[in-house]
Write a protein that holds these residues in place. Structure first.
Motif, PDB file in Angstrom:
ATOM      1  N   UNK A 280       4.769  -2.185  21.068  1.00 34.75           N
ATOM      2  CA  UNK A 280       5.862  -2.089  20.738  1.00 34.75           C
ATOM      3  C   UNK A 280       6.131  -0.687  19.926  1.00 34.75           C
ATOM      4  N   UNK A 281       7.445  -0.256  20.415  1.00 34.19           N
ATOM      5  CA  UNK A 281       7.972   1.023  20.443  1.00 34.19           C
ATOM      6  C   UNK A 281       9.389   0.853  19.888  1.00 34.19           C
ATOM      7  N   UNK A 282       9.751   0.083  18.887  1.00 31.48           N
ATOM      8  CA  UNK A 282      11.047  -0.565  18.609  1.00 31.48           C
ATOM      9  C   UNK A 282      11.601   0.103  17.086  1.00 31.48           C
ATOM     10  N   UNK A 283      11.032   1.316  16.898  1.00 40.10           N
ATOM     11  CA  UNK A 283      11.717   2.038  15.647  1.00 40.10           C
ATOM     12  C   UNK A 283      10.497   1.877  14.574  1.00 40.10           C
ATOM     13  N   UNK A 284      11.223   2.423  13.518  1.00 40.98           N
ATOM     14  CA  UNK A 284      10.214   2.787  12.130  1.00 40.98           C
ATOM     15  C   UNK A 284      10.816   2.421  11.028  1.00 40.98           C
ATOM     16  N   UNK A 285      10.198   2.104   9.721  1.00 38.24           N
ATOM     17  CA  UNK A 285      10.729   1.780   8.666  1.00 38.24           C
ATOM     18  C   UNK A 285      10.207   2.591   7.477  1.00 38.24           C
ATOM     19  N   UNK A 286      11.046   3.090   6.463  1.00 35.96           N
ATOM     20  CA  UNK A 286      10.343   4.043   5.545  1.00 35.96           C
ATOM     21  C   UNK A 286       9.326   3.389   4.859  1.00 35.96           C
ATOM     22  N   UNK A 287       8.073   3.735   4.522  1.00 40.13           N
ATOM     23  CA  UNK A 287       6.852   3.171   3.923  1.00 40.13           C
ATOM     24  C   UNK A 287       7.041   3.297   2.169  1.00 40.13           C
ATOM     25  N   UNK A 288       7.536   2.291   1.732  1.00 40.72           N
ATOM     26  CA  UNK A 288       8.011   2.239   0.688  1.00 40.72           C
ATOM     27  C   UNK A 288       7.375   0.932  -0.321  1.00 40.72           C
ATOM     28  N   UNK A 289       6.466   0.125   0.513  1.00 42.27           N
ATOM     29  CA  UNK A 289       5.896  -0.913   0.097  1.00 42.27           C
ATOM     30  C   UNK A 289       4.802  -0.625  -0.910  1.00 42.27           C
ATOM     31  N   UNK A 290       4.921  -1.210  -2.172  1.00 41.74           N
ATOM     32  CA  UNK A 290       3.771  -1.218  -3.257  1.00 41.74           C
ATOM     33  C   UNK A 290       3.963   0.013  -4.024  1.00 41.74           C
ATOM     34  N   UNK A 291       5.163   0.886  -3.772  1.00 38.01           N
ATOM     35  CA  UNK A 291       5.306   1.972  -4.545  1.00 38.01           C
ATOM     36  C   UNK A 291       5.585   1.910  -5.903  1.00 38.01           C
ATOM     37  N   UNK A 292       6.139   0.708  -6.383  1.00 38.22           N
ATOM     38  CA  UNK A 292       6.668   0.490  -7.697  1.00 38.22           C
ATOM     39  C   UNK A 292       7.762   0.906  -7.877  1.00 38.22           C
ATOM     40  N   UNK A 293       8.910   1.149  -7.210  1.00 32.42           N
ATOM     41  CA  UNK A 293      10.181   1.672  -7.076  1.00 32.42           C
ATOM     42  C   UNK A 293      10.921   0.648  -8.042  1.00 32.42           C
ATOM     43  N   UNK A 294      10.570  -0.553  -8.241  1.00 33.60           N
ATOM     44  CA  UNK A 294      11.388  -1.278  -9.165  1.00 33.60           C
ATOM     45  C   UNK A 294      11.039  -1.164 -10.404  1.00 33.60           C
ATOM     46  N   UNK A 295       9.994  -0.539 -10.757  1.00 30.34           N
ATOM     47  CA  UNK A 295       9.668  -0.256 -12.247  1.00 30.34           C
ATOM     48  C   UNK A 295      10.542   0.827 -12.695  1.00 30.34           C
ATOM     49  N   UNK A 296      11.198   1.524 -11.562  1.00 28.89           N
ATOM     50  CA  UNK A 296      12.396   2.543 -12.199  1.00 28.89           C
ATOM     51  C   UNK A 296      13.639   2.379 -11.588  1.00 28.89           C
ATOM     52  N   UNK A 297      13.780   0.827 -11.467  1.00 29.51           N
ATOM     53  CA  UNK A 297      15.375   0.403 -10.941  1.00 29.51           C
ATOM     54  C   UNK A 297      15.865   0.971  -9.775  1.00 29.51           C
ATOM     55  N   UNK A 298      14.750   1.214  -8.868  1.00 29.40           N
ATOM     56  CA  UNK A 298      15.095   1.630  -7.384  1.00 29.40           C
ATOM     57  C   UNK A 298      14.822   0.406  -6.327  1.00 29.40           C
ATOM     58  N   UNK A 299      15.537   0.066  -5.518  1.00 27.92           N
ATOM     59  CA  UNK A 299      15.303  -0.801  -4.381  1.00 27.92           C
ATOM     60  C   UNK A 299      13.951  -0.512  -3.992  1.00 27.92           C
ATOM     61  N   UNK A 300      13.062  -1.755  -3.707  1.00 23.75           N
ATOM     62  CA  UNK A 300      11.841  -1.422  -3.132  1.00 23.75           C
ATOM     63  C   UNK A 300      11.597  -1.614  -1.738  1.00 23.75           C
ATOM     64  N   UNK A 301      12.698  -1.553  -0.926  1.00 25.21           N
ATOM     65  CA  UNK A 301      12.545  -1.498   0.680  1.00 25.21           C
ATOM     66  C   UNK A 301      13.708  -0.654   0.930  1.00 25.21           C
ATOM     67  N   UNK A 302      13.823  -0.047   2.136  1.00 25.59           N
ATOM     68  CA  UNK A 302      14.617   0.833   2.549  1.00 25.59           C
ATOM     69  C   UNK A 302      14.247   2.167   2.362  1.00 25.59           C
ATOM     70  N   UNK A 303      15.331   3.022   2.853  1.00 25.54           N
ATOM     71  CA  UNK A 303      15.164   4.572   2.518  1.00 25.54           C
ATOM     72  C   UNK A 303      15.522   5.012   1.072  1.00 25.54           C
ATOM     73  N   UNK A 304      14.798   5.853   0.587  1.00 25.89           N
ATOM     74  CA  UNK A 304      14.934   6.446  -0.877  1.00 25.89           C
ATOM     75  C   UNK A 304      16.192   7.401  -0.909  1.00 25.89           C
ATOM     76  N   UNK A 305      17.331   7.167  -1.181  1.00 26.71           N
ATOM     77  CA  UNK A 305      18.577   8.130  -1.074  1.00 26.71           C
ATOM     78  C   UNK A 305      18.285   9.243  -2.015  1.00 26.71           C
ATOM     79  N   UNK A 306      18.419  10.283  -1.320  1.00 24.84           N
ATOM     80  CA  UNK A 306      18.472  11.688  -2.171  1.00 24.84           C
ATOM     81  C   UNK A 306      19.433  12.512  -1.953  1.00 24.84           C
TER      82      UNK A 306
END
Length: 481
Positions: A280-306
């Protein structure tokens, strides 16, 4: 916090120990008394070192060398065959990856004054990262450099069949006789190339779209598809997998067959493919799982916008660099972003302003270089013609087969193509694409031209050495006179 919680403080805390995280930490503290730590739950050196760039190029090199020798009379006659010796190729791959031993990478980090903590980093508050029971505080910055993970489409039975992903393909141990490759992008095309080199007998590519490498100029996909087809690949365009059945499924480890034969049912044609493995070589997704982004009010999936300083909006202490921010999924561009972010962190720590261009990552908007190590090789930077037109640029192009003295000397039967995309109003190159053997070394000159906004009148005085493949620059510029 409980009494058993260990706490420590660093100026810079980096979550993710790949080359992107390493660069961010290094640039943030280099030449100063600032402190930095990298938190890594797998291997320091990351995806590129062990599962992507380095092993893939190690696997592709021997086949490319043999093809180059086979093209030249005098060398051709000395070849006993044009297929690499599989066990030697895999041994070379293992040497390149150090057998997935990251001790030398850890030594480098420590030598650069960067501590390494093993474990999964999780943000638990402003400037605070947890690793298990340990709490690590950042005086200046937290940098997220966790990269991306392979995506597996929601196809009936596919995930349950434990298909290969890119990690298996680059670390293959068992060479399947029959394989289906799902996808038509860079990973799919490069993997198809080395799998054929290593002796795969039947290789079918299932591609949802109508061409390979769809983000490139159209001739790129046509030439790569033609070369793969000539080598016996069955490319099914406009096709999707309906479902997969597999018996004796087993997690046997990277690069080993993950069970018995698999049956792959195709949606449009109804064809059934019986194969030994599925890649399976059908793309990649940002590795944000388990980062605790919800603790700082950021989405916990998808790219982290900068922003272009690589700072996360609303969190001036937080940076995201590399694949995880969704801007460009290439190691060299992630390292570029990391250098910018590291410089920004250092400048802010020292009270300097951020007016200099070095503190803004702008190259990943319109000057991204990339090489695809298929045969033929693909090298490109900047905008395609269609992208430039979609951006409202008044476009003119220089477009021709790659045929100069240098290419003839590489291979009397050389086949290649080159294209420049020019902003007519500003008289500068905004994109360049080269296809053919030896073109990887052309892309940096094109990158300098794009980033430097060198006018065509000025480029006319950049004289290519003779006889080299770079003479195509002269031919392209001549076509515009």
């Amino acid at each position: 916090m409980g009494n058993n919680t260990e706490t420590s403080t660093y100026d810079v805390v980096v979550i993710g120990g790949g080359p992107v995280g390493e660069n961010a930490a290094d640039y943030a503290i280099r030449g100063s008394d600032r402190t930095a730590v990298i938190i890594e739950h797998e291997l320091v050196g990351g995806e590129c070192s062990y599962w992507a760039c380095m092993p893939s190029k190690g696997l592709l090199g021997p086949g490319a060398a043999l093809a180059a020798a086979a093209a030249l009379p005098g060398a051709r006659e000395r070849l006993s065959g044009v297929a690499p010796e599989p066990s030697a190729v895999l041994a070379r791959r293992d040497a390149i990856t150090g057998g997935r031993d990251d001790s030398s990478q850890v030594e480098w980090a420590q030598g650069a004054g960067i501590d390494v903590i093993r474990g999964h980093g999780r943000i638990v508050g402003e400037r605070v990262v947890a690793v298990g029971d340990r709490r690590i505080h950042a005086r200046e910055a937290v940098v997220i450099a966790t990269g991306s993970t392979a995506s597996i489409p929601p196809i009936d039975g596919l995930r349950e069949s434990l298909p290969w992903t890119s990690r298996d393909a680059t670390n293959l141990v068992d060479i399947p006789e029959r394989i289906v490759v799902l996808g038509g992008g860079v990973v799919a095309c490069e993997a198809a190339t080395w799998l054929l080199d290593l002796g795969v007998r039947e290789l079918t590519m299932v591609v949802r779209g109508n061409r390979l490498l769809p983000k490139s100029e159209s001739f790129v996909g046509e030439m790569v598809a033609g070369a793969l087809t000539d080598r016996g690949v069955d490319i099914r365009f406009g096709t999707e997998i309906d479902r997969v059945e597999r018996r004796d499924v087993a997690d046997t480890g990277y690069g080993r067959l993950h069970g018995g034969p698999a049956r792959v049912m195709l949606r449009s044609s109804g064809d059934i493919l019986d194969v030994d493995e599925i890649l399976v070589a059908a793309g990649r997704a940002p590795a944000t799982e388990g980062l605790g982004l919800d603790a700082i009010d950021l989405p916990d999936s998808g790219p982290i916008v900068v922003d272009d300083h690589l700072i996360v909006s609303g969190h001036p202490w937080l940076y995201a660099v590399g694949d995880v921010n969704g801007r460009v999924a290439l190691t060299h561009m992630g390292k570029y972003q990391a250098r910018v972010a590291g410089d920004v962190i250092a400048a802010r720590a020292e009270g300097r302003n951020l007016d200099s261009p070095r503190y803004s990552a702008f190259a990943d908007h319109s000057a991204v270089p990339q090489v695809v190590f298929t045969r033929p090789e693909v090298a490109a930077v900047g905008l395609t013609e269609q992208q430039a037109r979609d951006s409202g640029i008044d476009v003119t192009v220089a477009d021709m087969d790659l045929a100069v003295a240098g290419t003839h000397l590489l291979d009397p039967g050389y086949s290649g193509h080159a294209k420049l995309v020019i902003d007519r109003t500003r008289d500068v190159v905004v994109g360049a694409t080269f296809v053919g053997a030896g073109t990887a070394e052309l892309v940096h000159s094109a990158t300098v031209a794009v980033v430097g906004e060198v006018t065509l009148d000025r480029l006319w005085h950049a004289v290519p050495s003779y006889p080299t493949v770079s003479e195509i620059w002269l031919r392209l510029l001549e076509s515009l006179r």
